[in-house]
Design an enzyme around this catalytic site. Structure first.
Site, PDB file in Angstrom:
ATOM      1  N   TYR B 426       0.815  -1.223   0.000  1.00  0.00           N
ATOM      2  CA  TYR B 426       0.000   0.000   0.000  1.00  0.00           C
ATOM      3  C   TYR B 426       0.853   1.280   0.000  1.00  0.00           C
ATOM      4  O   TYR B 426       2.058   1.214   0.127  1.00  0.00           O
ATOM      5  CB  TYR B 426      -1.099  -0.027   1.065  1.00  0.00           C
ATOM      6  CG  TYR B 426      -0.796  -0.076   2.550  1.00  0.00           C
ATOM      7  CD1 TYR B 426       0.424   0.262   3.104  1.00  0.00           C
ATOM      8  CD2 TYR B 426      -1.831  -0.437   3.417  1.00  0.00           C
ATOM      9  CE1 TYR B 426       0.605   0.237   4.482  1.00  0.00           C
ATOM     10  CE2 TYR B 426      -1.651  -0.464   4.797  1.00  0.00           C
ATOM     11  CZ  TYR B 426      -0.431  -0.120   5.321  1.00  0.00           C
ATOM     12  OH  TYR B 426      -0.255  -0.141   6.673  1.00  0.00           O
ATOM     13  N   GLU B 427       0.218   2.404  -0.227  1.00  0.00           N
ATOM     14  CA  GLU B 427       0.915   3.687  -0.461  1.00  0.00           C
ATOM     15  C   GLU B 427       1.876   3.610  -1.633  1.00  0.00           C
ATOM     16  O   GLU B 427       2.947   4.238  -1.612  1.00  0.00           O
ATOM     17  CB  GLU B 427       1.676   4.140   0.791  1.00  0.00           C
ATOM     18  CG  GLU B 427       0.828   4.634   1.914  1.00  0.00           C
ATOM     19  CD  GLU B 427      -0.205   5.651   1.467  1.00  0.00           C
ATOM     20  OE1 GLU B 427      -1.348   5.523   1.908  1.00  0.00           O
ATOM     21  OE2 GLU B 427       0.117   6.550   0.664  1.00  0.00           O
TER      22      GLU B 427
END
Lengths: 565, 565
Positions: B426-427
């Site tokens: 994620y990110e």
């Protein structure tokens, strides 16, 4: 993304690692090319159609213990029956007890496919196969004729009971007791943990091979004996009768492999039969473990294959961002392609090493050659540790290729990663494998290792005209491996142990480069993967061998106090 | 093995990466040594005593959706309250809105500790922190004064809504729509997925920052706008009032991080307020993401720290086999010591890189220096990808140190491994980070990278007298990194992308060696770990840079058809 059995890979690899030699022996003369093809195809169908669909259910509906009875995951009973009915449990057992008598090389391919399809269920026959082999080599004729046919047919299942809370890697610390009942049998008492498939609700009996200590057994591994302890005691006709004094205490809540019940077993004076000589249980256990170690190594390869297939399928369908060649599927992004290439290259290397090990086992058995036996012994810890390490790594990459979807359980990518994790631990952690490699397996002063280096360099010479750069890289790597092996043999044992894991990994890297080079020479279509493996993965051996040779002193300079600071 | 906040490591590292410069700026003049010590100690107490005990419950009792309401894990509401009451949500927010105004360097240490203690809960304030920062930089004064104080106090929580099923790494594919309601607000419609902490049952409101497209927004990232869309619409006094037209559709069933509800969010003409300029939402989102990327990188470090502590604790208690020095605890086996050393060395390297990045962010903000800003931009993807990669690797090793117990959920070692997995995704996946590094972050023709190489070599020169071998190794590695950077910059973009991940890893390896060398020079007690890192881990950069420079051609030679064969 349904699993597809990689049949052409198996054919190619068997050919490449010298299966023809196995088939040329008297013992395995029936393994003609047609038979091999038919067997692999039949097993492939079973795995694709019957076993692979069970894998998610095993994860979502773990085996559970209900009122002392293990209830297995939905469909597992039917899946097991299909394995047993196909004769796959006893495929490498001797024909005199109903086995197919197939070479381990072929059994390894079949186990690989079954492991890709449903690892949790595959572990069950894998355990039974190990037990059959231990009994074939060490049990009395009476035990053999009573148990082996039932195990081979799959009517009964087998387990291995080694571990106790205080006796994990250190098997010599086993405390389970055995007392002579005076009737040719023994009363077995104690607790065993981590018993894979310790019970089930689909076989007519569960036969436990249990390590325990006789009253006069000396401390350590030399005082341990092996016993057959069936859940139901067979009557005079071999029919399962009275319940033995043993039971499942609990099942573990594990990170993965939920479909495989991992039991804590309690033995309370259970009736057991001695297998092999008193105090010599470790010999029989090693027979079982060597088989199982290769088998577990291939479990790693199997999950890696399945994870690779699923990730590739996803990458060919998922569209995201602008790709350099405009297909829009993420497989065309360079970094995704890199991950998939690495996955495929590692699967190929690890499978080749495993099958080369299997061929060596078969040749050792069929010919009695000490050289082949030494090769099998050398390759077993490499096949186990490297196969399961890349199992973890490839499954990790498979999650990564899926992006956010990889972390969501419904894709199955996460399950591969969770399931395969234990393979780097059980049947001897990968650290133990590496210590076996640099310790016991180098008691020949490196002879078997040097012979492999010679072979790799000879093969590189043969490839040099066609692929000078790749051949040169493999030749140089084999030379570095030889030098590091010499250096290692000159070290104290604990200095070897300090570098054992990197050494094993480097050994596998070089072998992988060698097999990729052979593949490219045999089949030009395999050149791109070979070039990837040799140019981009093989160079790892350099730093790995630096670590391998670095010794223990620098590690112990870092005291537990310094680590805690 | 209870978590222990590594306070002395933070002090040492802050000192080493130049925090004194941050404290010497006017903006951060209040960060005196005494204040820093007090803040870290206070946060450490919170993490040890209040947050760490929640971690298992988050895993065992996942957040769930009941009749449209998210019910959080047992104890999480109280844990959140303790975080909010301590002022930790708004610790780096500006004081004018009630924040502590602390440097990111300190906030990073606190987030690190909170992430070690309970990653699932820590993710909540991390999201809010990112939102505060986006609002500080891009929102109107009215929005700022309405939302930021409530977010800073922890009364309300914030989320980021970027991803849609067809728009993951490719944010430009966002389809959510925004229509002008003619009253200064917008009607937001569409579905968003993977929304971390999309709802909870402990905050007075949940404020969603949502990327959506205005009717006249061009295709791609340049047509996307950012909106504040609160769950409950604040009335004139800022009190949460009517429910907005948005709801949680479902929560994901994930591999780990079960305590953090990951929501599918549905917006049905929900009332939203524009943040920043129309079509310029990506600018605000990047503010939020850059902050979050360092934050996520430290999540990896945080879990690695916790996994290390637990594995070390286990290894110092577990007795198994004969150890060379007779303690009998497995920490004294060479291979276990090797694993623990690797874990600790990686944590140190990744934490140093993350804190160096944080110092660069602080200096960039406090001084406006383009040089510091360029350094922060360069280090952010490295901190994110390397921190989370070693998070996964160290947690994996932590399981391995536990042996069979590692695979059993009750130890918690497996949970670390499952929880941390998502941080590499994620990110921006770690592949995306690496592409950012070799793409956008090299638009300065490598200037920022070369400056780092210069610094590393200058530091190596300073260390040469005391530690000639180690200093020489670091100097040479920095030179190789410089050459590879030059080579990369000479390549087409897709050839850079092909080697981006290995390049990022090599960069981190060299930085890690540099920081270990600095540590050894500053504190002789740190020499053994530095020697381990530089002699045994640093050499990886060689093969990594070979891969980094290898280009895309070899990857595309391996066609999807060849991969499928």
């Amino acid at each position: 993304m349904p699993y597809r059995a990689p049949l052409s890979d198996f054919s190619f690899l068997l050919d490449m690692v010298g299966f023809a030699e196995v088939a040329a022996t008297e013992r395995f003369a029936e393994s003609t090319p047609d038979t091999v093809t038919a067997i692999l195809a039949e097993a492939g169908r079973l795995c694709e159609a019957t076993l692979a669909p069970l894998n998610r259910a095993g994860d979502k509906h773990p085996a559970r213990l209900e009122n002392g009875v293990v209830r297995t995951s939905p469909g597992f009973a039917e899946g097991y029956r299909a394995i047993a009915d196909g004769g796959w449990v006893g495929m490498s057992a001797r024909t005199e007890f109903g086995g197919m008598g197939l070479p381990i090389s072929l059994a390894t391919c079949v186990n690989d496919m079954m492991g890709s399809a449903c690892l949790a269920l595959q572990l069950n026959p894998l355990m039974t196969q190990g037990q059959i082999e231990a009994l074939e080599h060490h049990a009395s004729d009476a035990l053999k004729s009573l148990y082996i046919p039932k195990l081979v047919s799959g009517e009964w299942c087998g387990t291995m009971n080694l571990t106790e809370p205080q006796a994990g890697s250190d098997v010599g610390a086993v405390r389970a007791r055995a007392e002579d009942r005076g009737d040719g049998t023994y009363a077995i008492s104690g607790q065993k943990i981590y018993i894979s498939w310790g019970d089930n609700d689909f076989s007519g009996n569960v036969c436990h091979l249990v390590l325990a200590r006789l009253p006069d057994g000396p401390e350590g591994t030399k005082g341990i004996s092996l016993f057959m302890v069936p859940k139901l005691i067979p009557d005079a006709d071999g029919k399962p009768g009275a319940r033995n004094a043993l039971h499942v205490v609990s099942l573990e809540h594990k990170m993965g492999l939920h479909g495989s019940p991992t039991a804590v077993m309690q033995y309370d004076g259970a009736q057991g039969w001695l297998v092999g000589q008193p105090h010599n249980g470790m010999a029989a256990m090693f027979t079982m473990m060597n088989n199982a170690r290769l088998g577990v190594g291939m479990q790693g390869v199997a999950v890696a294959e399945a994870a690779f297939q699923q990730a590739l399928g996803y990458a060919m369908e998922r569209r995201q961002g602008k790709t350099p060649f405009g297909s829009g599927a993420i497989v065309d992004h360079a970094d995704v392609r890199r991950m998939l290439a690495q996955m495929k290259a590692e699967v190929f290397s690890a499978r080749a090493i495993g099958l080369a090990c299997a061929v060596a086992i078969d040749m050792g058995r069929a010919t009695g050659s000490a050289e082949w036996q030494a090769r099998a012994a050398l390759l077993t810890p490499i096949a186990k540790a490297y196969g399961t390490d890349i199992g973890c790594e490839v499954a990790h990459l498979g999650v990564q290729v899926h992006g956010g979807m990889g972390f969501i359980e419904e894709t199955g990518a996460a399950q591969f990663s969770r399931d395969v994790r234990v393979t780097a631990i059980y049947e001897g952690t990968n650290g133990i494998q590496a210590m076996d490699l640099v310790g016991r397996k180098m008691m020949d002063r490196g002879e078997a290792a040097y012979r492999l280096c010679d072979e790799m360099q000879a093969a590189a010479e043969l490839a040099r005209a066609a692929h000078p750069d790749l051949a040169g890289a493999v030749w140089t790597a084999a030379e570095a491996l030889r030098e590091a092996t010499e250096a290692l043999i000159g070290l104290q044992m604990n200095d070897r142990f300090a570098g054992a894991v990197p050494y094993l990994r480097a050994f596998a890297r070089v072998l992988g480069g060698h097999f990729h080079l052979k593949a490219a020479l045999a089949d030009p279509a395999r050149l791109p993967l070979a070039a990837f493996a040799i140019k981009r993965l093989l160079p790892d051996y350099g730093p790995l061998l630096v670590q391998a040779r670095a010794g223990a002193e620098g590690l112990y300079a870092l005291t537990p106090e310094a680590l805690s600071a």
